[in-house]
Design an enzyme around this catalytic site. Structure first.
Site, short mmCIF file in Angstrom:
data_model
loop_
_atom_site.label_atom_id
_atom_site.label_comp_id
_atom_site.label_asym_id
_atom_site.label_seq_id
_atom_site.Cartn_x
_atom_site.Cartn_y
_atom_site.Cartn_z
N ARG A 117 0.81 -1.20 0.00
CA ARG A 117 0.00 0.00 0.00
C ARG A 117 0.85 1.26 0.00
NH1 ARG A 117 -4.68 0.41 1.56
NH2 ARG A 117 -4.65 -1.24 3.14
N TYR A 118 1.91 1.24 0.79
CA TYR A 118 2.76 2.43 0.94
C TYR A 118 3.94 2.31 -0.02
CZ TYR A 118 0.29 3.00 5.42
OH TYR A 118 -0.66 3.16 6.40
N ARG A 121 7.23 0.18 1.70
CA ARG A 121 7.16 -0.97 2.61
C ARG A 121 5.97 -1.86 2.29
NH1 ARG A 121 5.51 3.76 4.53
NH2 ARG A 121 4.02 3.96 6.24
N CYS A 130 -3.18 -18.20 14.26
CA CYS A 130 -2.69 -17.52 15.45
C CYS A 130 -2.77 -18.51 16.62
CB CYS A 130 -3.54 -16.30 15.79
SG CYS A 130 -3.34 -14.93 14.64
N CYS A 134 -8.49 -13.21 18.26
CA CYS A 134 -9.11 -11.99 18.82
C CYS A 134 -10.44 -11.79 18.11
CB CYS A 134 -8.22 -10.79 18.55
SG CYS A 134 -6.51 -11.00 19.07
N CYS A 137 -10.62 -9.28 15.16
CA CYS A 137 -9.50 -9.42 14.20
C CYS A 137 -9.79 -8.66 12.90
CB CYS A 137 -9.26 -10.89 13.88
SG CYS A 137 -7.96 -11.13 12.65
N ARG A 139 -8.35 -9.11 10.20
CA ARG A 139 -8.27 -10.06 9.07
C ARG A 139 -9.12 -11.29 9.31
NH1 ARG A 139 -2.75 -8.67 9.45
NH2 ARG A 139 -2.81 -6.66 8.40
N ASP A 298 -11.08 -1.27 13.71
CA ASP A 298 -11.51 -1.30 12.31
C ASP A 298 -12.99 -1.67 12.22
OD1 ASP A 298 -9.05 -0.60 11.18
OD2 ASP A 298 -8.33 -2.67 11.29
N ASP A 335 -7.12 3.27 10.57
CA ASP A 335 -6.81 2.74 9.24
C ASP A 335 -7.99 3.15 8.35
OD1 ASP A 335 -5.13 1.18 7.48
OD2 ASP A 335 -4.59 0.02 9.27
N LYS A 342 -2.89 4.19 7.44
CA LYS A 342 -3.03 4.70 8.80
C LYS A 342 -3.05 6.23 8.82
CE LYS A 342 -0.64 0.68 10.57
NZ LYS A 342 -0.30 0.12 9.24
C1 PLP Z 1 0.45 -0.84 9.06
C2 PLP Z 1 0.91 -1.19 7.72
C3 PLP Z 1 2.24 -1.01 7.35
C4 PLP Z 1 3.28 -0.44 8.29
O1 PLP Z 1 2.99 0.90 8.60
P1 PLP Z 1 3.93 1.73 9.59
O2 PLP Z 1 3.22 3.03 9.80
O3 PLP Z 1 5.25 1.87 8.91
O4 PLP Z 1 4.05 0.94 10.86
C5 PLP Z 1 2.62 -1.35 6.07
N1 PLP Z 1 1.71 -1.83 5.19
C6 PLP Z 1 0.42 -1.99 5.51
C7 PLP Z 1 -0.52 -2.49 4.49
C8 PLP Z 1 -0.03 -1.69 6.80
O5 PLP Z 1 -1.31 -1.86 7.12
#
Ligand code: PLP
Length: 394
Positions: A117-118, A121, A130, A134, A137, A139, A298, A335, A342
């Site tokens: 998404r980002y 990362r 798990c 929870c 959850c 997911r 969520d 989120d 986030k």
């Molecule tokens: C939470 C998350 C991350 C990591 O986000 P940070 O703000 O760097 O902790 C990366 N990818 C996805 C899809 C996430 O939900």
């Protein structure tokens, strides 16, 4: 009233169990409470819970390690531990705003199991299992193996994607819980990731130190520390979860040089007060864990009984910031529903902005003005030049 002690609750509901066995990971997993009969043998259930357990079988499995189950207070029908892991009939009602995939992950998967998404990362979903489940959850659509959808992580395709995507410098292993894998399997996965030169940073998201602290062994730590820099995000919601066993497990991880963060979910009837949150973050610091995120719950299907308003979360941060150690304060986030990532939320400290100044309040409500810098007057500048640019001239 907040209990800051680190207690062991063993053997608790398993009084006849020999302690050496109790400490075995395999024993804990094999003896998870995962049926109505198991549960009713130990706890008196309400009708709301009994119906919830029956419903859970086709939605998100119930499964609770003996270690975590022991934290349930028999005397308290509103026990904050109980609410996290014992299903309730409310899970069967989908509120209009709720979603199967509340963070829009499925639409951001270039390869099944890999959420990108980002820009820099990825979230790598390595398992759908798990140690315990929870009820809130995020997911639940894929986790635990009983729902309609299944997680089908494509390992080789995921590694290939990471190898050919140099902008990814951060990989977050999550699931499910990656620490359910054997030491050998984790070592193989981490070794493969570490062979990719552009991957700088690896982290593992896990609730094992809380659900199954017995899994954190010196052998596991020896594997993890080969792959530094490796961080870990644990998941703790209530101070009672930080037992003597959890503190010991977290100590082993910290001694292996793994920086530890905590992610909490703000949950109605579990941790929706400043008092509980303060006890939680103080105990986390005592376990060498830095509170990282506090999540607004969520919009997962069947979660309305566990969600709070957004304002309640902001009020909690307001009640922490300034009142206690800055290191103890998590970032409150939502989120973005449907897939925005986030989004940080903060109490309002800026009361007013006007040209050239901001009006602020501090944690006690006192008001302050901070003026923006003004351009240096030409006359002053000329005088400074005349004195050879010596700032004290005049
Ligand atoms: C939470 C998350 C991350 C990591 O986000 P940070 O703000 O760097 O902790 C990366 N990818 C996805 C899809 C996430 O939900």
């Amino acid at each position: 009233m907040s209990d800051l002690s680190f207690r062991s609750h063993a053997p608790g509901y398993w009084p006849h169990e020999a302690m050496p066995q109790w400490r075995e990971v395999r024993w804990q997993l094999r003896n998870r409470v995962d049926s109505l009969a198991d549960l009713e043998a130990r706890l008196k259930l309400s009708d709301i819970e009994r119906a919830g357990v029956l419903l859970a079988g086709s939605k998100l499995a119930m499964s609770i390690t003996p270690h975590f189950f022991n934290l349930i207070d028999r005397q308290d029908p509103e026990c904050p531990i109980r609410r996290q892991v014992i299903p309730r009939i409310e899970e069967g009602w989908t509120a209009p705003e709720e979603l199967t995939d509340p963070c829009g992950e499925d639409s951001h998967m270039p390869v099944p199991g890999l959420v990108h998404r980002y820009p820099d990362r990825v979230l790598f979903l390595v398992t759908d299992r798990c140690a315990s489940y929870c009820r809130y959850c995020t997911r639940s659509r894929v986790v635990s193996g009983v729902g309609e959808q299944h997680l089908e992580t494509q390992w080789e395709a995921a590694f290939k994607y990471l190898e050919r995507t140099p902008q990814v410098r951060d990989v977050l292993l999550s699931g499910g819980d990656p620490l359910l894998f054997s030491d050998e399997r984790l070592d193989r996965i981490l070794t493969r990731l570490r062979a990719i030169p552009h991957i700088q940073f690896i982290r593992i998201g896990t609730r094992i130190p809380i659900f199954l602290p017995q899994r954190i062994t010196p052998e596991l730590c020896a594997v993890l520390k080969k792959h530094h820099p490796l961080f870990m995000s644990i998941h703790t919601n209530h101070p009672r979860e930080l037992t003597a066993e959890a503190r010991e497990a977290l100590g082993l991880l910290a001694e292996a040089g793994i920086p530890l963060g905590n992610q909490s979910v703000l949950l109605r009837g579990v941790n929706d007060s400043v008092e509980v949150q303060k006890a939680l973050v103080h105990k986390l610091l005592m376990c060498r864990v830095r509170p990282y995120y506090l999540y607004q719950c969520d919009l997962i299907n069947g979660s309305s009984h566990l969600r709070t308003s957004v304002a309640e979360g902001i009020a909690i941060i307001d009640g922490l910031r300034g009142h206690t150690t800055g290191y103890a304060i998590p970032q409150f986030v939502i989120d973005g529903p449907g897939g925005g990532g986030k989004i940080p939320l903060n109490p309002q400290y800026i009361i007013d902005t006007a040209p050239g100044k901001v009006t602020l309040r501090n944690y006690e409500g006192e008001v302050f003005e901070y003026p923006d810098p003004v351009p240096m007057p030409a006359t002053v500048l000329a005088r400074l030049h005349a004195h050879g640019c010596q700032p004290q001239g005049g």
